[in-house]
Motif scaffolding. Structure first.
Motif, mmCIF file in Angstrom:
data_model
loop_
_atom_site.group_PDB
_atom_site.id
_atom_site.type_symbol
_atom_site.label_atom_id
_atom_site.label_comp_id
_atom_site.label_asym_id
_atom_site.label_seq_id
_atom_site.Cartn_x
_atom_site.Cartn_y
_atom_site.Cartn_z
ATOM 1 N N THR A 1 -4.784 1.776 -1.418
ATOM 2 C CA THR A 1 -6.405 2.413 -1.699
ATOM 3 C C THR A 1 -6.727 2.771 -3.128
ATOM 4 O OG1 THR A 1 -4.925 4.733 -1.808
ATOM 5 C CG2 THR A 1 -5.782 4.127 0.249
ATOM 6 N N SER B 1 -2.746 -3.701 -2.750
ATOM 7 C CA SER B 1 -1.877 -2.958 -3.713
ATOM 8 C C SER B 1 -1.335 -3.460 -4.579
ATOM 9 C CB SER B 1 -0.896 -1.868 -2.838
ATOM 10 O OG SER B 1 0.290 -2.926 -2.485
ATOM 11 N N ASP C 1 -1.077 6.309 7.394
ATOM 12 C CA ASP C 1 0.181 6.292 6.231
ATOM 13 C C ASP C 1 0.772 4.891 5.987
ATOM 14 O OD1 ASP C 1 2.418 6.931 4.906
ATOM 15 O OD2 ASP C 1 2.602 8.802 5.746
ATOM 16 N N ARG D 1 -10.910 -0.844 -2.846
ATOM 17 C CA ARG D 1 -12.537 -0.292 -2.658
ATOM 18 C C ARG D 1 -13.583 -1.540 -2.598
ATOM 19 N NH1 ARG D 1 -14.037 4.729 -4.363
ATOM 20 N NH2 ARG D 1 -15.917 4.152 -4.644
ATOM 21 N N ASN E 1 -1.210 8.089 0.563
ATOM 22 C CA ASN E 1 -2.068 9.477 1.046
ATOM 23 C C ASN E 1 -3.085 9.169 2.004
ATOM 24 O OD1 ASN E 1 -3.504 11.817 0.962
ATOM 25 N ND2 ASN E 1 -3.545 11.983 -1.266
ATOM 26 N N ALA F 1 -11.176 9.301 2.807
ATOM 27 C CA ALA F 1 -12.050 9.851 1.938
ATOM 28 C C ALA F 1 -12.723 8.233 1.415
ATOM 29 C CB ALA F 1 -11.755 10.478 0.657
ATOM 30 N N LEU F 2 -11.862 7.339 0.991
ATOM 31 C CA LEU F 2 -12.645 6.128 0.655
ATOM 32 C C LEU F 2 -13.206 5.361 1.945
ATOM 33 C CD1 LEU F 2 -10.556 3.617 -1.423
ATOM 34 C CD2 LEU F 2 -11.840 2.948 0.415
ATOM 35 N N GLU G 1 -5.276 11.182 3.613
ATOM 36 C CA GLU G 1 -6.452 11.904 3.251
ATOM 37 C C GLU G 1 -7.264 10.858 2.172
ATOM 38 O OE1 GLU G 1 -5.890 15.834 1.992
ATOM 39 O OE2 GLU G 1 -4.882 16.209 4.125
ATOM 40 N N LYS G 2 -6.848 10.279 1.138
ATOM 41 C CA LYS G 2 -7.348 9.624 0.194
ATOM 42 C C LYS G 2 -8.039 8.345 0.961
ATOM 43 C CE LYS G 2 -6.759 6.992 -4.069
ATOM 44 N NZ LYS G 2 -5.884 6.580 -5.233
ATOM 45 N N ALA G 3 -7.316 7.723 1.854
ATOM 46 C CA ALA G 3 -7.680 6.587 2.514
ATOM 47 C C ALA G 3 -8.742 6.892 3.319
ATOM 48 C CB ALA G 3 -6.352 6.089 3.542
ATOM 49 N N GLU H 1 -16.428 7.006 2.189
ATOM 50 C CA GLU H 1 -17.509 6.651 1.065
ATOM 51 C C GLU H 1 -17.966 5.107 1.316
ATOM 52 O OE1 GLU H 1 -17.402 6.110 -3.887
ATOM 53 O OE2 GLU H 1 -15.548 6.804 -2.617
ATOM 54 N N GLY I 1 -2.527 4.194 3.113
ATOM 55 C CA GLY I 1 -2.067 4.383 1.902
ATOM 56 C C GLY I 1 -1.010 5.499 1.811
#
Length: 334
Positions: free
Chosen positions: A181, A251, A225, A186, A205, A211-212, A207-209, A215, A203
């Motif tokens: 992530t 990654s 996960d 991106r 996280n 959100a990305l 939650e970060k994945a 977006e 990822g």
């Protein structure tokens, strides 16, 4: 752009308080096969004043490991351009000063931007191309004809380039499992979303994945996960004929000095393509495991060369001579 626009400028005779050699010319440069540039050879034959060559460079922290000087230098050599491509170490503290100084140098045509500056340079350029704005990362800066500095993202084009033949076909369904992530993810997510893929972004996280994905990718996509893909699965995949499936390591895992990426290939549908963007080493455990499981692979040099070719045109006004890609890869692997 006409080749004549790439001609060098003469350095004025030294006067009091004015150095004969500009500060940046003391930095490491790439001269293909350690040969002088065509302009330098002509100057030596004619006894003319030393000539200044236009140049571009790659910046980052660290930067010594960059393969960009070899790639661009190879193309400069093939085309016989009076140009140079350099690697320049720029820290975060010195980034703004670097951009300011290069603005004043008419011989500078731009730079590639690598970690950790791809987002930090955004407020330092005059305008962003729409894709760079959407991705939120700049990996190429060049001077436009009006003198303004333009921030671009050629990572998307570089990533998609080795997939073009596959993407030119019609598919019933396209799915990509993207692992990671960070900044590279991106560009990859944005590119795949434009090509009609349903994306599973994994990822550490989730939650970060998520959100990305919200977006950068419209439609129904899924965050996961990364640890989920490390364990064996007995999932029974449906018929994948007519589908396009990718598994992408976006990654840094698998890079020299990093632990390997924990991915069990039982999670990949039959016929999947494994794509690893890591370039050091080129042969990663991720790719070796994929081939052992019977999957086709693409290594990180494909994306690296593709994104460099897009940047080269902006720097030097010439298309990169891609007919020499086989030789270029040999040099990169040497």
């Amino acid at each position: 752009m006409a080749r004549g626009l790439l001609l060098r400028r003469r350095i004025p005779d030294r006067r009091s308080g004015r150095p004969a050699v500009r500060e940046h010319h003391g930095r490491p440069v790439h001269r293909p096969r350690h040969a002088a540039t065509p302009g330098a050879r002509r100057a030596a034959r004619t006894g003319c004043a030393r000539l200044v060559t236009i140049y571009a460079e790659v910046i980052g922290d660290p930067i010594a490991q960059s393969k960009s000087p070899l790639i661009h230098g190879f193309w400069i050599e093939q085309l016989g351009l009076d140009a140079e491509y350099r690697a320049h170490h720029v820290t975060s503290d010195n980034l703004a000063d670097y951009i300011a100084s290069r603005r004043e140098d008419p011989d500078w045509r731009g730079c590639n931007v690598t970690m950790p500056h791809k987002q930090a340079v955004i407020p330092l350029v005059d305008r962003l191309e729409p894709l760079a704005k959407r991705v939120g990362a700049v990996n190429t800066i060049h001077r436009a004809p009006d003198g303004k500095l333009v921030g671009r993202n050629t990572d998307v084009a570089g990533f998609l380039e080795p997939l073009r033949d596959r993407l030119a076909k019609q598919h019933y369904f396209r799915m990509a499992r993207v692992l990671g992530t960070g900044g590279a993810a991106r560009a990859i997510v944005a590119g795949l979303a434009r090509e009609g893929f349903t994306i599973v972004l994994a990822g550490r996280n989730p939650e970060k994945a998520g959100a990305l994905l919200s977006e950068l990718a419209e439609g129904e996509h899924h965050a996961a996960d990364l640890a989920h893909f490390a364990e064996t699965t007995d999932f029974d995949f449906d018929d994948r004929e007519g589908c396009c499936d990718l598994v992408v390591n976006a990654s840094p895992l698998g890079m020299r000095g990093q632990p390997p990426l924990p991915f069990d290939w039982s999670h990949a549908p039959p016929g999947s393509l494994a794509y690893d963007i890591v370039t050091d080493p080129v042969e990663t455990q991720f790719l070796a495991n994929a081939r052992a499981a019977g999957f086709e692979t693409i290594d990180g040099l494909a994306m690296l060369i593709g994104q460099a070719a897009a940047a080269f045109t902006h720097f030097f006004g010439e298309d990169a001579p891609r007919e020499g890609d086989a030789e270029l890869r040999e040099r990169l692997l040497a």
